[in-house]
Design an enzyme around this catalytic site. Structure first.
Site, PDB file in Angstrom:
ATOM      1  N   ASP A  13      29.588  58.875  18.503  1.00  0.00           N
ATOM      2  CA  ASP A  13      29.209  60.126  19.171  1.00  0.00           C
ATOM      3  C   ASP A  13      28.609  61.152  18.216  1.00  0.00           C
ATOM      4  OD1 ASP A  13      30.314  59.113  21.552  1.00  0.00           O
ATOM      5  OD2 ASP A  13      32.305  59.768  20.896  1.00  0.00           O
ATOM      6  N   LYS A  16      23.412  59.966  17.578  1.00  0.00           N
ATOM      7  CA  LYS A  16      22.402  58.986  17.138  1.00  0.00           C
ATOM      8  C   LYS A  16      21.260  58.888  18.139  1.00  0.00           C
ATOM      9  CE  LYS A  16      25.577  55.904  17.098  1.00  0.00           C
ATOM     10  NZ  LYS A  16      26.727  56.776  17.330  1.00  0.00           N
ATOM     11  N   GLY A  40      27.397  55.527  24.752  1.00  0.00           N
ATOM     12  CA  GLY A  40      26.736  56.400  25.716  1.00  0.00           C
ATOM     13  C   GLY A  40      25.960  57.422  24.943  1.00  0.00           C
ATOM     14  N   HIS A  41      24.692  57.581  25.260  1.00  0.00           N
ATOM     15  CA  HIS A  41      23.980  58.668  24.608  1.00  0.00           C
ATOM     16  C   HIS A  41      23.223  59.511  25.612  1.00  0.00           C
ATOM     17  CE1 HIS A  41      22.076  54.741  23.507  1.00  0.00           C
ATOM     18  NE2 HIS A  41      21.158  55.219  24.321  1.00  0.00           N
ATOM     19  N   GLN A 223      28.191  53.384  18.361  1.00  0.00           N
ATOM     20  CA  GLN A 223      29.485  53.707  17.731  1.00  0.00           C
ATOM     21  C   GLN A 223      29.273  54.245  16.306  1.00  0.00           C
ATOM     22  OE1 GLN A 223      29.481  50.275  19.361  1.00  0.00           O
ATOM     23  NE2 GLN A 223      29.810  51.527  21.151  1.00  0.00           N
TER      24      GLN A 223
HETATM   25  P1  IMP Z   1      35.917  49.480  22.619  1.00  0.00           P
HETATM   26  O1  IMP Z   1      34.623  49.495  21.871  1.00  0.00           O
HETATM   27  O2  IMP Z   1      35.760  49.852  24.076  1.00  0.00           O
HETATM   28  O3  IMP Z   1      36.687  48.221  22.430  1.00  0.00           O
HETATM   29  O4  IMP Z   1      36.850  50.629  22.009  1.00  0.00           O
HETATM   30  C1  IMP Z   1      37.371  50.577  20.680  1.00  0.00           C
HETATM   31  C2  IMP Z   1      37.389  51.944  20.040  1.00  0.00           C
HETATM   32  O5  IMP Z   1      36.043  52.392  19.826  1.00  0.00           O
HETATM   33  C3  IMP Z   1      38.049  53.040  20.894  1.00  0.00           C
HETATM   34  O6  IMP Z   1      38.676  53.968  20.034  1.00  0.00           O
HETATM   35  C4  IMP Z   1      36.874  53.708  21.591  1.00  0.00           C
HETATM   36  O7  IMP Z   1      37.164  55.024  21.978  1.00  0.00           O
HETATM   37  C5  IMP Z   1      35.842  53.655  20.477  1.00  0.00           C
HETATM   38  N1  IMP Z   1      34.458  53.671  20.957  1.00  0.00           N
HETATM   39  C6  IMP Z   1      33.778  52.664  21.536  1.00  0.00           C
HETATM   40  N2  IMP Z   1      32.531  53.037  21.833  1.00  0.00           N
HETATM   41  C7  IMP Z   1      32.406  54.299  21.422  1.00  0.00           C
HETATM   42  C8  IMP Z   1      31.314  55.223  21.406  1.00  0.00           C
HETATM   43  O8  IMP Z   1      30.189  54.941  21.823  1.00  0.00           O
HETATM   44  N3  IMP Z   1      31.579  56.445  20.889  1.00  0.00           N
HETATM   45  C9  IMP Z   1      32.782  56.769  20.375  1.00  0.00           C
HETATM   46  N4  IMP Z   1      33.829  55.941  20.342  1.00  0.00           N
HETATM   47  C10 IMP Z   1      33.635  54.715  20.865  1.00  0.00           C
END
Ligand code: IMP
Length: 427
Positions: A13, A16, A40-41, A223
């Site tokens: 977040d 990017k 998500g962007h 991420q």
């Molecule tokens: P997962 O990717 O859904 O398995 O989540 C694993 C960890 O990555 C969790 O702490 C999520 O909140 C975090 N996470 C996954 N995608 C994002 C993102 O796009 N932005 C911020 N945190 C993310």
């Protein structure tokens, strides 16, 4: 500089999408290389807001080629909805390409994500519940289904039958729930296959061809570095490689073809989901930043945890990805604070440490060593030049940059594409 990788330098977040959109004006091709619809962007152009999960931010320029690489785990209904959403907003989707080697997410991945999180109880990871972890688990276990398999009319029914049989046994015997029905799942995914077929190709071959032709390619990470499954705050991480090396694997290009890596970081820090966060602000200032910056997840709507800029962490992110420069976003959010802090080191059991701790138990014990700087209160959201920034904001950026040891090339001072200041020519 024909090939640039954009990497999140914190916990995701970082903005990017906005930096990619800004640099995309000068690029020809934009490639997403890992993650899935957990990302998500939000990109704002001319007052219009666009929210995307899978398609790279470059899609808002009609002539750019936007690629979803092999390293992505693809949820077909999410991609189809995104394509239809863009069409409904008069954006061209003709230049979207999807890798035939990307892995496909099925409803059982989402079920398993949710069931595992429940089972973990207090030690849950706080995933986005989009099935990302289980899909990457299947990929590594050689039990996945790739886009090429999905499009194979003769082979797909058998692959799906065998995968679903295994998954439904796990769902029944381990979690006590009934899994999806084969016939309806098959029909549903056959429809997705027909929708996606025109977009699918060997994207690694395409990207390498574009690079040979001298086209400018941007690789957009999702991420952040500290969520990398190897280099992040394990186990509170995602299941892919948001670091720069992930671009080579997730796009199918060699490291010799990458010219620069831009680490994107917020002027402060935010984290959504569980896991250690040394500079977290739990009191009034944290709430103030959260509300001013509207720090709520694009994908899940969850309130984000916020804290001071952590130069120690970004230095580590720079180390594992080899940042050439930093893009600093959300500088405007900090306007109005009388004082601002930068964490320049961690103290662990009375000693300043040099290396980023591998164990989260140690990370939790680390105390941030702060440097306090004067804040600024001017509204500079309409400024166009770096020199027009308030002196205190420039001093903050300068110290942040020296503490990380990497120059700043881009500063973002608002949500709009136009509210971005390029300090260094990157393309
Ligand atoms: P997962 O990717 O859904 O398995 O989540 C694993 C960890 O990555 C969790 O702490 C999520 O909140 C975090 N996470 C996954 N995608 C994002 C993102 O796009 N932005 C911020 N945190 C993310």
């Amino acid at each position: 500089m024909p090939a640039i990788v954009i990497v999140g330098a914190q916990y995701g977040d970082e903005g990017k999408g906005k930096i990619t959109d800004f640099l995309a004006s000068k690029a020809d091709v934009i490639v997403r290389y890992q993650g899935g619809s957990n990302a998500g962007h939000t990109v704002v152009v001319g007052g219009e807001e666009f929210r995307l999960h899978l398609i790279p931010s470059g899609i808002l320029y009609p002539e750019k080629i936007c690629i979803i690489g092999n390293g992505v785990v693809l949820d077909p209904p999410v991609l189809i909805e995104e394509i239809n959403y863009l069409k409904s907003r008069n954006k061209s989707v003709e230049n979207i390409r999807v890798s035939n080697r990307a892995h496909v997410i099925f409803p059982y991945h989402k079920m398993l994500d949710e069931l595992e999180e429940k089972r973990r109880g207090n030690s849950k990871i706080g995933t986005t519940l989009r099935g990302i972890g289980p899909a990457y688990m299947d990929k590594a276990a050689r039990a996945g289904v790739r886009v090429a398999d999905l499009l194979d009319e003769t082979g797909f029914p058998e692959i799906l039958r065998s995968r679903l049989k295994d998954k439904n046994e796990v769902l029944k015997n381990v979690y006590g729930v009934v899994g999806p029905d084969y016939s309806s799942l098959l029909e549903e995914y056959k429809r997705y296959a027909e929708f996606l077929r025109p977009f699918v190709c060997d994207t690694s071959a395409a990207i390498n061809r574009f690079l040979k032709e001298g086209k400018k390619v941007l690789f957009e990470g999702a991420q952040g570095s500290l969520l990398d499954v190897d280099h992040g705050t394990y186990p509170y991480v995602t299941s892919s490689h948001p670091t720069a090396g992930g671009a080579c694997i997730g796009a199918g290009v060699g490291p010799t073809l990458i010219d620069a890596v831009i680490g994107v970081a917020k002027a402060y820090t935010s984290r959504v989901g569980d896991g250690p966060f040394p500079t977290e602000l739990r009191g009034e200032i944290g709430n103030w930043i959260r509300e001013k910056g509207q720090e709520y997840g694009t994908t899940t709507g969850r309130p984000r945890r916020v804290g001071w800029f952590d130069a120690t962490m970004v230095r580590y992110a720079a180390q594992v990805s080899g940042f050439s420069s930093l893009a600093i976003t959300r500088l405007d959010t900090l306007s109005g604070l009388p004082k601002v802090n930068i964490c320049v080191a961690y103290r662990l059991r009375g000693r300043i440490i040099d290396e980023y701790p591998a164990r989260i138990e140690e990370l939790k014990e680390c105390e941030p060593v702060y440097e306090e700087l004067e804040g600024w209160s001017e509204d500079f959201s309409r400024l166009e030049e770096y020199d027009q920034l308030p002196d205190n904001a420039k001093a903050y950026l300068k110290r942040l940059s020296s503490a990380v040891g990497i120059p700043v090339s881009v500063v973002s001072i608002g949500r709009e594409r136009a509210q971005t200041i390029g300090i260094q020519r990157l393309f």
